[in-house]
Motif scaffolding. Structure first.
Motif, mmCIF file in Angstrom:
data_model
loop_
_atom_site.group_PDB
_atom_site.id
_atom_site.type_symbol
_atom_site.label_atom_id
_atom_site.label_comp_id
_atom_site.label_asym_id
_atom_site.label_seq_id
_atom_site.Cartn_x
_atom_site.Cartn_y
_atom_site.Cartn_z
ATOM 1 N N SER A 129 0.972 -0.988 -0.150
ATOM 2 C CA SER A 129 0.137 0.064 0.238
ATOM 3 C C SER A 129 0.593 1.208 0.408
ATOM 4 C CB SER A 129 -0.779 0.413 1.078
ATOM 5 O OG SER A 129 -0.545 0.382 2.272
ATOM 6 N N ASP A 130 1.968 1.176 -0.505
ATOM 7 C CA ASP A 130 2.682 2.380 -0.228
ATOM 8 C C ASP A 130 3.377 2.748 -0.793
ATOM 9 O OD1 ASP A 130 4.703 -0.170 -0.404
ATOM 10 O OD2 ASP A 130 6.383 0.688 0.736
ATOM 11 N N TYR A 131 3.555 2.323 -2.762
ATOM 12 C CA TYR A 131 3.596 2.967 -3.706
ATOM 13 C C TYR A 131 3.578 4.259 -4.102
ATOM 14 C CZ TYR A 131 4.050 -1.927 -5.684
ATOM 15 O OH TYR A 131 4.399 -3.372 -4.931
ATOM 16 N N GLU A 132 2.293 4.452 -4.066
ATOM 17 C CA GLU A 132 1.856 6.156 -4.024
ATOM 18 C C GLU A 132 0.925 5.892 -2.703
ATOM 19 O OE1 GLU A 132 -0.393 9.011 -4.184
ATOM 20 O OE2 GLU A 132 -1.725 7.703 -5.457
ATOM 21 N N THR A 133 1.143 7.394 -1.916
ATOM 22 C CA THR A 133 0.550 7.470 -0.802
ATOM 23 C C THR A 133 0.214 9.360 -1.025
ATOM 24 O OG1 THR A 133 2.711 8.296 0.785
ATOM 25 C CG2 THR A 133 1.690 5.884 0.610
ATOM 26 N N THR A 134 0.449 9.600 -2.053
ATOM 27 C CA THR A 134 -0.137 11.289 -2.332
ATOM 28 C C THR A 134 -1.495 11.933 -2.471
ATOM 29 O OG1 THR A 134 0.706 11.074 -4.537
ATOM 30 C CG2 THR A 134 2.469 11.327 -3.567
ATOM 31 N N SER B 110 10.934 9.338 -16.533
ATOM 32 C CA SER B 110 10.927 9.658 -14.853
ATOM 33 C C SER B 110 10.263 9.846 -13.867
ATOM 34 C CB SER B 110 12.003 10.059 -14.871
ATOM 35 O OG SER B 110 12.287 12.021 -15.049
ATOM 36 N N SER B 111 8.536 11.545 -14.814
ATOM 37 C CA SER B 111 7.881 11.794 -13.887
ATOM 38 C C SER B 111 6.427 11.814 -14.786
ATOM 39 C CB SER B 111 8.142 13.195 -13.747
ATOM 40 O OG SER B 111 8.311 13.935 -14.636
ATOM 41 N N TYR B 112 5.077 12.879 -14.158
ATOM 42 C CA TYR B 112 4.429 12.978 -14.745
ATOM 43 C C TYR B 112 4.642 13.713 -15.883
ATOM 44 C CZ TYR B 112 -0.328 14.250 -15.734
ATOM 45 O OH TYR B 112 -2.223 15.098 -16.502
ATOM 46 N N GLY B 113 5.446 14.849 -15.625
ATOM 47 C CA GLY B 113 5.783 15.409 -17.000
ATOM 48 C C GLY B 113 4.991 17.135 -15.716
ATOM 49 N N ASP C 235 5.728 9.284 -4.445
ATOM 50 C CA ASP C 235 5.071 8.234 -5.869
ATOM 51 C C ASP C 235 5.982 7.759 -6.326
ATOM 52 O OD1 ASP C 235 6.741 10.384 -6.978
ATOM 53 O OD2 ASP C 235 4.342 11.335 -7.261
ATOM 54 N N PHE C 236 5.723 7.248 -8.255
ATOM 55 C CA PHE C 236 6.362 6.387 -8.915
ATOM 56 C C PHE C 236 7.562 7.295 -8.934
ATOM 57 C CE2 PHE C 236 2.470 3.699 -8.395
ATOM 58 C CZ PHE C 236 2.871 2.680 -8.178
ATOM 59 N N ARG C 237 7.654 8.509 -8.951
ATOM 60 C CA ARG C 237 8.853 9.196 -9.403
ATOM 61 C C ARG C 237 10.337 8.824 -8.717
ATOM 62 N NH1 ARG C 237 7.794 15.511 -7.609
ATOM 63 N NH2 ARG C 237 6.510 13.646 -6.019
ATOM 64 N N ARG C 238 10.136 7.917 -7.647
ATOM 65 C CA ARG C 238 11.185 8.049 -6.501
ATOM 66 C C ARG C 238 12.022 6.741 -7.195
ATOM 67 N NH1 ARG C 238 6.897 6.761 -3.257
ATOM 68 N NH2 ARG C 238 6.600 4.736 -2.490
ATOM 69 N N GLY D 255 7.164 -7.825 -3.301
ATOM 70 C CA GLY D 255 5.965 -6.930 -4.020
ATOM 71 C C GLY D 255 6.958 -5.755 -3.944
ATOM 72 N N ASP D 256 7.749 -5.628 -3.381
ATOM 73 C CA ASP D 256 8.972 -4.408 -3.878
ATOM 74 C C ASP D 256 8.975 -3.809 -5.131
ATOM 75 O OD1 ASP D 256 9.930 -4.252 -1.104
ATOM 76 O OD2 ASP D 256 11.970 -5.262 -1.322
ATOM 77 N N VAL D 257 9.189 -2.365 -5.400
ATOM 78 C CA VAL D 257 9.267 -1.874 -6.794
ATOM 79 C C VAL D 257 10.852 -2.872 -7.742
ATOM 80 C CG1 VAL D 257 8.773 0.410 -8.888
ATOM 81 C CG2 VAL D 257 7.081 -1.023 -7.199
ATOM 82 N N ASN D 258 11.098 -2.481 -8.639
ATOM 83 C CA ASN D 258 12.818 -2.447 -8.932
ATOM 84 C C ASN D 258 12.734 -1.730 -9.436
ATOM 85 O OD1 ASN D 258 12.745 -5.191 -7.947
ATOM 86 N ND2 ASN D 258 12.478 -6.049 -9.748
#
Length: 252
Positions: free
Chosen positions: A102-107, A149-152, A138-141, A170-173
């Motif tokens: 539940s920690d991939y994107e918490t914004t 590398s970002s939403y833009g 968020d996913f930028r990291r 479940g870790d994001v590589n």
């Protein structure tokens, strides 16, 4: 003479048994050595669930999931406030929860998970949505040094995020954003509709609004009068750093 005949028979039977046993050994071992599940994928409407829900509860939602053997992985989102959603992904083995993230994107971004591809082994990709950049995790990291590398710039348009995930925990590589681009340079909407994997490259099918991106990330030139969304295909290297090819109907 009788003794020798019996001995000969015994030797033949023994030899046959050894050969048969060896063959059976090969037959028994071969599947374990060569079995490689064909990748399975599921992309569709995102559904809501929490990490406290049972597999039966989540399964009944009929959201995107992939199953190999006795293991199933589900993706979706949780409505964390009246105005905000955050992505969720969970793995069950034989009905027992192995992990839930539940920690991939918490914004305050409205993020949802809506697609998966898994080969039953170490290759797992997840697809998520993003509507803008907000302060926080968020996913930028995970996307530093990847294709996008970002939403833009801008916000509101729903773009996609593709993440390579470790199925063990479940870790994001790593991850990349995937979006269309307006003439203003702001990000425009893109929705993933399909995923396929050949062991080296990840092929992404998507609906892209004006304009789809070329491999160099610049806007394609589309035929005047063409109507969005465009059927867009991009081929990523497995590490999500580069796109080797990209195409879209009525665009080049």
């Amino acid at each position: 003479m009788i003794y020798n005949l019996n001995l000969g028979k015994a030797l033949k039977v023994s030899s046959l048994s050894v050969i048969l046993a060896a063959n059976l050994g090969i037959i028994a071992l071969a599947p374990h050595a060569s079995v490689q599940a064909a990748p399975v994928s599921s992309v569709g409407k995102s559904v809501t669930f929490t990490c406290n829900d049972t597999e039966a509860t989540i399964k009944a939602k009929n959201g995107p999931k992939v199953t190999v053997g006795q293991t199933s992985i589900y993706i979706g989102y949780q409505q964390v406030t009246s105005l905000n959603q955050d992505p969720r992904i969970v793995r069950f083995d034989n009905g027992v929860k192995k992990w839930c993230r539940s920690d991939y994107e918490t914004t305050s971004d409205d993020g949802r998970g809506y697609g998966l591809l898994w080969d039953g082994s170490g290759t797992l990709y997840g697809v998520f949505s993003s509507t803008g950049t907000q302060t926080g995790a968020d996913f930028r990291r995970f996307a530093t040094g990847r294709w996008l590398s970002s939403y833009g710039s801008g916000g509101g348009a729903k773009v996609s995020v593709i993440a390579r995930i470790n199925p063990i925990n479940g870790d994001v590589n790593y991850a990349t954003f995937l979006s269309a681009i307006l003439s203003s340079g702001k990000s425009n909407s893109l929705t993933v509709t399909g995923l396929s994997w050949n062991g080296t490259n990840l092929t992404v099918k998507a609906d892209s609004w004006w304009s789809p991106r070329r491999p160099d990330k610049k806007a394609m030139t589309c035929t005047p009068g063409s109507v969005s969304p465009f059927k867009y295909t991009s081929v990523f290297k497995g590490d999500l750093k580069t796109v080797s090819s990209a195409s879209a109907a009525n665009c080049k």
